[in-house]
Design a protein around this motif. Structure first.
Motif, mmCIF file in Angstrom:
data_model
loop_
_atom_site.group_PDB
_atom_site.id
_atom_site.type_symbol
_atom_site.label_atom_id
_atom_site.label_comp_id
_atom_site.label_asym_id
_atom_site.label_seq_id
_atom_site.Cartn_x
_atom_site.Cartn_y
_atom_site.Cartn_z
ATOM 1 N N ASP A 15 4.809 22.615 -0.693
ATOM 2 C CA ASP A 15 3.856 23.459 0.033
ATOM 3 C C ASP A 15 4.240 23.575 1.498
ATOM 4 O OD1 ASP A 15 2.348 23.992 -2.191
ATOM 5 O OD2 ASP A 15 0.853 22.429 -1.769
ATOM 6 N N HIS A 16 4.648 22.463 2.098
ATOM 7 C CA HIS A 16 5.056 22.472 3.507
ATOM 8 C C HIS A 16 6.283 23.364 3.704
ATOM 9 C CE1 HIS A 16 5.659 21.076 7.577
ATOM 10 N NE2 HIS A 16 6.905 20.746 7.272
ATOM 11 N N THR A 17 7.262 23.242 2.809
ATOM 12 C CA THR A 17 8.470 24.073 2.895
ATOM 13 C C THR A 17 8.119 25.541 2.726
ATOM 14 O OG1 THR A 17 9.795 22.270 2.004
ATOM 15 C CG2 THR A 17 10.763 24.469 1.919
ATOM 16 N N HIS A 18 7.232 25.840 1.798
ATOM 17 C CA HIS A 18 6.799 27.228 1.577
ATOM 18 C C HIS A 18 6.113 27.787 2.823
ATOM 19 C CE1 HIS A 18 5.650 30.754 -0.662
ATOM 20 N NE2 HIS A 18 4.393 30.577 -0.286
ATOM 21 N N ARG A 19 5.237 26.974 3.437
ATOM 22 C CA ARG A 19 4.565 27.423 4.674
ATOM 23 C C ARG A 19 5.577 27.660 5.793
ATOM 24 N NH1 ARG A 19 0.801 23.611 3.110
ATOM 25 N NH2 ARG A 19 1.624 22.083 4.555
ATOM 26 N N LEU A 20 6.574 26.786 5.904
ATOM 27 C CA LEU A 20 7.602 26.971 6.934
ATOM 28 C C LEU A 20 8.374 28.268 6.712
ATOM 29 C CD1 LEU A 20 9.135 23.402 7.348
ATOM 30 C CD2 LEU A 20 7.791 24.658 9.029
ATOM 31 N N LEU A 21 8.730 28.541 5.461
ATOM 32 C CA LEU A 21 9.499 29.748 5.166
ATOM 33 C C LEU A 21 8.681 31.020 5.371
ATOM 34 C CD1 LEU A 21 11.457 28.565 2.015
ATOM 35 C CD2 LEU A 21 12.379 29.007 4.298
ATOM 36 N N GLN A 22 7.365 30.928 5.340
ATOM 37 C CA GLN A 22 6.522 32.101 5.526
ATOM 38 C C GLN A 22 6.210 32.387 6.999
ATOM 39 O OE1 GLN A 22 5.916 34.189 3.060
ATOM 40 N NE2 GLN A 22 7.118 32.779 1.826
ATOM 41 N N GLN A 23 6.576 31.469 7.899
ATOM 42 C CA GLN A 23 6.309 31.684 9.318
ATOM 43 C C GLN A 23 7.088 32.897 9.820
ATOM 44 O OE1 GLN A 23 7.200 28.073 11.418
ATOM 45 N NE2 GLN A 23 5.392 27.023 10.631
ATOM 46 N N GLU A 24 6.468 33.597 10.762
ATOM 47 C CA GLU A 24 7.052 34.846 11.265
ATOM 48 C C GLU A 24 8.420 34.636 11.912
ATOM 49 O OE1 GLU A 24 5.920 38.119 14.624
ATOM 50 O OE2 GLU A 24 4.286 37.287 13.432
ATOM 51 N N ASP A 25 8.569 33.591 12.728
ATOM 52 C CA ASP A 25 9.855 33.378 13.392
ATOM 53 C C ASP A 25 10.958 33.000 12.400
ATOM 54 O OD1 ASP A 25 8.514 30.993 12.997
ATOM 55 O OD2 ASP A 25 9.348 30.015 14.764
ATOM 56 N N VAL A 26 10.611 32.282 11.340
ATOM 57 C CA VAL A 26 11.601 31.942 10.321
ATOM 58 C C VAL A 26 12.001 33.197 9.551
ATOM 59 C CG1 VAL A 26 12.023 30.614 8.217
ATOM 60 C CG2 VAL A 26 10.816 29.557 10.138
ATOM 61 N N GLN A 27 11.023 34.034 9.214
ATOM 62 C CA GLN A 27 11.320 35.288 8.525
ATOM 63 C C GLN A 27 12.232 36.175 9.374
ATOM 64 O OE1 GLN A 27 10.447 36.526 5.416
ATOM 65 N NE2 GLN A 27 9.884 34.396 5.023
ATOM 66 N N ARG A 28 11.965 36.202 10.671
ATOM 67 C CA ARG A 28 12.788 36.993 11.581
ATOM 68 C C ARG A 28 14.220 36.458 11.595
ATOM 69 N NH1 ARG A 28 10.343 35.898 16.308
ATOM 70 N NH2 ARG A 28 11.826 34.236 16.633
ATOM 71 N N ASP A 29 14.359 35.129 11.635
ATOM 72 C CA ASP A 29 15.698 34.534 11.635
ATOM 73 C C ASP A 29 16.432 34.773 10.319
ATOM 74 O OD1 ASP A 29 15.311 33.627 14.194
ATOM 75 O OD2 ASP A 29 14.830 31.568 13.605
ATOM 76 N N LEU A 30 15.695 34.812 9.246
ATOM 77 C CA LEU A 30 16.327 35.077 7.948
ATOM 78 C C LEU A 30 16.810 36.521 7.843
ATOM 79 C CD1 LEU A 30 13.949 33.131 5.540
ATOM 80 C CD2 LEU A 30 16.281 32.518 6.191
ATOM 81 N N ARG A 31 16.107 37.445 8.474
ATOM 82 C CA ARG A 31 16.508 38.849 8.441
ATOM 83 C C ARG A 31 17.585 39.162 9.462
ATOM 84 N NH1 ARG A 31 10.796 39.616 8.107
ATOM 85 N NH2 ARG A 31 10.770 39.903 10.350
ATOM 86 N N LYS A 32 17.694 38.385 10.516
ATOM 87 C CA LYS A 32 18.585 38.684 11.641
ATOM 88 C C LYS A 32 20.049 38.883 11.246
ATOM 89 C CE LYS A 32 19.353 37.436 16.391
ATOM 90 N NZ LYS A 32 18.833 36.668 17.488
ATOM 91 N N PRO A 33 20.678 38.030 10.409
ATOM 92 C CA PRO A 33 22.094 38.257 10.081
ATOM 93 C C PRO A 33 22.352 39.616 9.427
ATOM 94 C CG PRO A 33 21.448 36.056 9.413
ATOM 95 C CD PRO A 33 20.199 36.767 9.857
ATOM 96 N N ASP A 34 21.438 40.088 8.589
ATOM 97 C CA ASP A 34 21.619 41.387 7.953
ATOM 98 C C ASP A 34 21.596 42.510 8.971
ATOM 99 O OD1 ASP A 34 21.751 40.117 5.583
ATOM 100 O OD2 ASP A 34 19.686 40.524 4.991
#
Length: 142
Positions: free
Chosen positions: A114-133
């Protein structure tokens, strides 16, 4: 002094994994059927998530959690009170020379997921995941 197999990064061997899974299934079935005569255990529905065995198969650490995730410490205390009866059940079900000592711990795997899922749903993490593309798209356009 014998080395603990988990300290040298090799992990458990095939026999440890096989016996641990047999213990996990046996305990799960015994708790589900109500084979342990304890009113505290009969009112709880307990999930056995994992069993880890020591290298010499003498100690089995059982990770358990009640359904719903609340009351983990009470469930572990109830299991520990009945570890003699649970050990006898395991000893009858699996045929090994010595039945391992059972130690019970609260299973925190679901909390970690649950903690990992919440971390992955954070806006800044989502932004970092999209950034390389977006970087490769911009570099290809120039």
């Amino acid at each position: 002094m014998a080395k603990n197999r988990f300290e040298d990064q090799r992990g458990p061997n095939q026999r440890q994994l096989r016996v641990a899974e047999l213990i996990r299934r046996t305990l799960s079935e015994a708790l589900m059927r109500g084979d342990v005569h304890d009113p505290d255990l009969s009112r709880m529905s307990i999930t056995i998530g994992e069993v880890r065995l020591s290298a010499d198969l003498s100690i089995a650490t059982v990770y358990a959690l009640p359904l719903g995730g609340k009351g983990g410490t009470e469930a572990v205390k109830a299991l520990a009170r009945n570890k003699g009866e649970l050990r006898r059940i395991v000893g009858r079900a699996i045929k090994i020379k010595h039945t391992p000592e059972l130690r019970f711990m609260v299973d925190e795997t679901f909390d970690q997921m649950d903690h990992t899922h919440r971390l992955l749903q954070q806006e800044d993490v989502q932004r970092d995941l999209r950034k390389p593309d977006s970087d490769t798209d911009e570099a290809g356009e120039d």
